[in-house]
Enzyme design. Structure first.
Site, PDB file in Angstrom:
ATOM      1  N   GLU A 259       0.834  -1.201   0.000  1.00  0.00           N
ATOM      2  CA  GLU A 259       0.000   0.000   0.000  1.00  0.00           C
ATOM      3  C   GLU A 259       0.873   1.258   0.000  1.00  0.00           C
ATOM      4  OE1 GLU A 259      -2.649  -0.373   3.321  1.00  0.00           O
ATOM      5  OE2 GLU A 259      -3.795  -1.999   2.414  1.00  0.00           O
ATOM      6  N   HIS A 277      -7.931   1.651   2.076  1.00  0.00           N
ATOM      7  CA  HIS A 277      -7.831   1.203   3.475  1.00  0.00           C
ATOM      8  C   HIS A 277      -8.639   2.145   4.380  1.00  0.00           C
ATOM      9  CE1 HIS A 277      -5.023  -1.324   6.217  1.00  0.00           C
ATOM     10  NE2 HIS A 277      -6.217  -1.161   6.773  1.00  0.00           N
TER      11      HIS A 277
END
Length: 521
Positions: A259, A277
């Protein structure tokens, strides 16, 4: 106490800390070196997911007593380094349960009704209704992988909209699932029978890529996959291939293995929804997280018990039970590898000297390791008994100051639907841990990083055959113990190894004539 906040939290949490007479300094977007310079003056550090609390920062914290992670996961905190230094790590596991469950349902609805794709088309001047025919979820089967707090809440919401819920979680009792109205199945059964699969497990070494190539290929061709837990739970390469070739209908992902996923090929597919997220990102959740972590910090400074501790702060003050906690943890690890089926009951018998101790924390040490992979949150000495009870696992402790064979003995029995597994251990001297019984076979083996266990027929050549394969694999043996029920009957061999065996080597050992079962612990 002086508290340093390195990532932004809501004002309500800051105000609560100040109200309790603590000094709060806010220094955001700090580098590791900047925090190393600042941290020696502070008693507490509060972070979210952005700041990495490294070993270097922790070791520089001369006054540091507690690290607060405003959220569930503590992946960005070096918990072992904090534990070694005697620094307590606390998190905020309760505040984001509802909001993460809601995000999961939102992703589910958006995916099966193709809402983001239709929205994009309309904005680009298209009005092709036939292109965006969705699927009705009412009456469909959703498979929940992991029935922790979030997974259970998702299951409840799905039931309210008339979905059939099946689930896989070997650390949940059938009684708990029955009360929840969920049908427990194996992972493979859930994968094959679900129209929609949603994952709610914590990420550990053992369940990395819990949905791998085989599992993804076993899913229904028109099934959907949702992951709002941890990126590493899904093999993204296998998922991309399945979606690209039309073997799956679509996927909704709030988390990725890397990420941000700027180079992920998944982002090039038209049947993938991706969010950044944000499962826990609601105003209400952020306020509650701030209040929860502030409350935990205040409790630590007051010397009160903190149920959200992810490590244990009091071991140093209890040297008499410290080795028993370690031993119980080793027994729990062994039990977790040997058990087959859903856990019903756990019995722990304390014999000899250990029976005179307060053993609640020893039991917690056993449950912590037994349930290592059982939840979508961190399993700790503090919360392990609670999580076990929530899963409908009955826990029975017995004590007897008389022990015939040893000065102390801990015997653990785990009852599953397939029978009982017994593992016992003792402590010699101050900290010499030994496993002395596995499933009724007497041994004397030191816990090690890797132990190979074989259950086999007692006949000549068994040790030699196994040793030959280990030699072929260039795996060195630390020590070896054998036990048997009678001459020519069933036997056990326990071998501590310097390195782990490959899957192919374990298969070779499994294929030796006379081998009944092989475990690598």
């Amino acid at each position: 106490m002086k508290i340093l906040i390195a990532d932004s939290i809501e004002k309500e949490g800051i105000d609560l800390l100040k109200k309790n007479a603590h000094t709060v300094d806010i220094c955001l977007e700090q580098t590791e070196e900047e925090l190393v310079t600042k941290i020696p003056d502070y008693d507490a550090l509060i972070v979210r997911s952005q700041t990495k609390v490294t070993k270097k920062i922790i070791e520089a914290g001369k006054k540091l007593k507690v690290i607060g992670r405003a959220g569930i996961g503590v992946d960005n905190v070096d918990v072992p380094a904090a534990t070694r230094k005697g620094v307590l790590v606390v998190n905020a596991p309760n505040s984001t349960v509802g909001t993460t469950a809601e995000h999961t349902i939102a992703m589910m609805m958006a995916l099966v009704r193709k809402i983001p794709f239709a929205n994009s088309a309309v904005r680009n001047g298209e009005w092709k209704k036939n292109k965006f025919i969705g699927m009705e979820i009412r009456g469909k089967t959703v498979g929940v992988i992991g029935l922790g707090r979030i997974g259970s809440e998702v299951a409840r919401i799905c039931q309210r909209i008339d979905m059939n819920v099946i689930a896989s979680d070997p650390f949940v009792s059938r009684e708990y699932a029955q009360k929840l109205g969920v049908q427990l199945m194996s992972l493979s059964e859930v994968v094959k029978n679900s129209d929609i699969i949603t994952i709610h497990a914590t990420l550990t070494k053992s369940n990395h890529h819990i949905l791998g190539k085989n599992e993804i290929e076993s899913m229904k061709k028109d099934a959907f996959l949702i992951n709002c837990a941890r990126g590493g739970l899904v093999d993204e390469s296998a998922l991309y291939t399945a979606l690209k070739l039309g073997r799956l209908a679509g996927a909704a992902l709030d988390v990725f293995e890397k990420e941000p996923p700027s180079t992920s090929p998944l982002l090039t597919l038209e049947n993938v929804i991706a969010t950044c997220h944000i499962g826990a990102s609601t105003k209400e959740a952020q306020k509650n997280v701030a209040l929860e972590i502030a409350t935990a910090i205040i409790s630590v400074f007051k010397g009160e018990a903190v149920t959200s501790a992810v490590n244990f702060p009091y071991v140093k003050s209890m040297p008499e039970i410290r080795p028993y906690i370690s031993l119980a943890g080793e027994l729990g690890k062994m039990q977790s590898r040997l058990l087959v089926g859903y856990i019903k009951n756990v019995e722990i018998a304390y014999l000899g000297e250990v029976a005179s101790c307060e053993v609640e924390l020893v039991t917690a040490g056993f449950l912590k390791e037994l349930l290592e992979n059982a939840s979508d949150e961190e399993i700790t000495l503090v919360n392990a008994p609670l999580l076990a009870r929530e899963r409908g696992i009955n826990i029975l402790e017995t004590k007897n100051k008389v022990c015939q064979l040893y000065s102390n003995l801990i015997t653990t029995s785990v009852m599953t639907e397939n029978g009982k597994i017994l593992v016992s251990g003792t402590v010699f001297g101050k900290n010499d841990l030994r496993i002395v019984n596995i499933d009724g076979y007497h041994l004397d083996i030191k816990p090690a990083k890797t132990i190979l266990l074989t259950f086999h027929q007692d006949k000549p050549g068994m040790v030699a055959h196994v040793a030959d394969i280990l030699a072929e694999e260039k795996i060195n043996i630390g020590e070896m113990q054998v036990g048997r029920e009678k001459i020519g009957g069933k036997a056990i061999m326990a071998i501590t190894l310097d390195n782990q065996l490959s899957v192919s080597a374990i298969e070779k050992i499994s294929n030796i004539k006379g081998i009944i079962k092989v475990y690598q612990v």
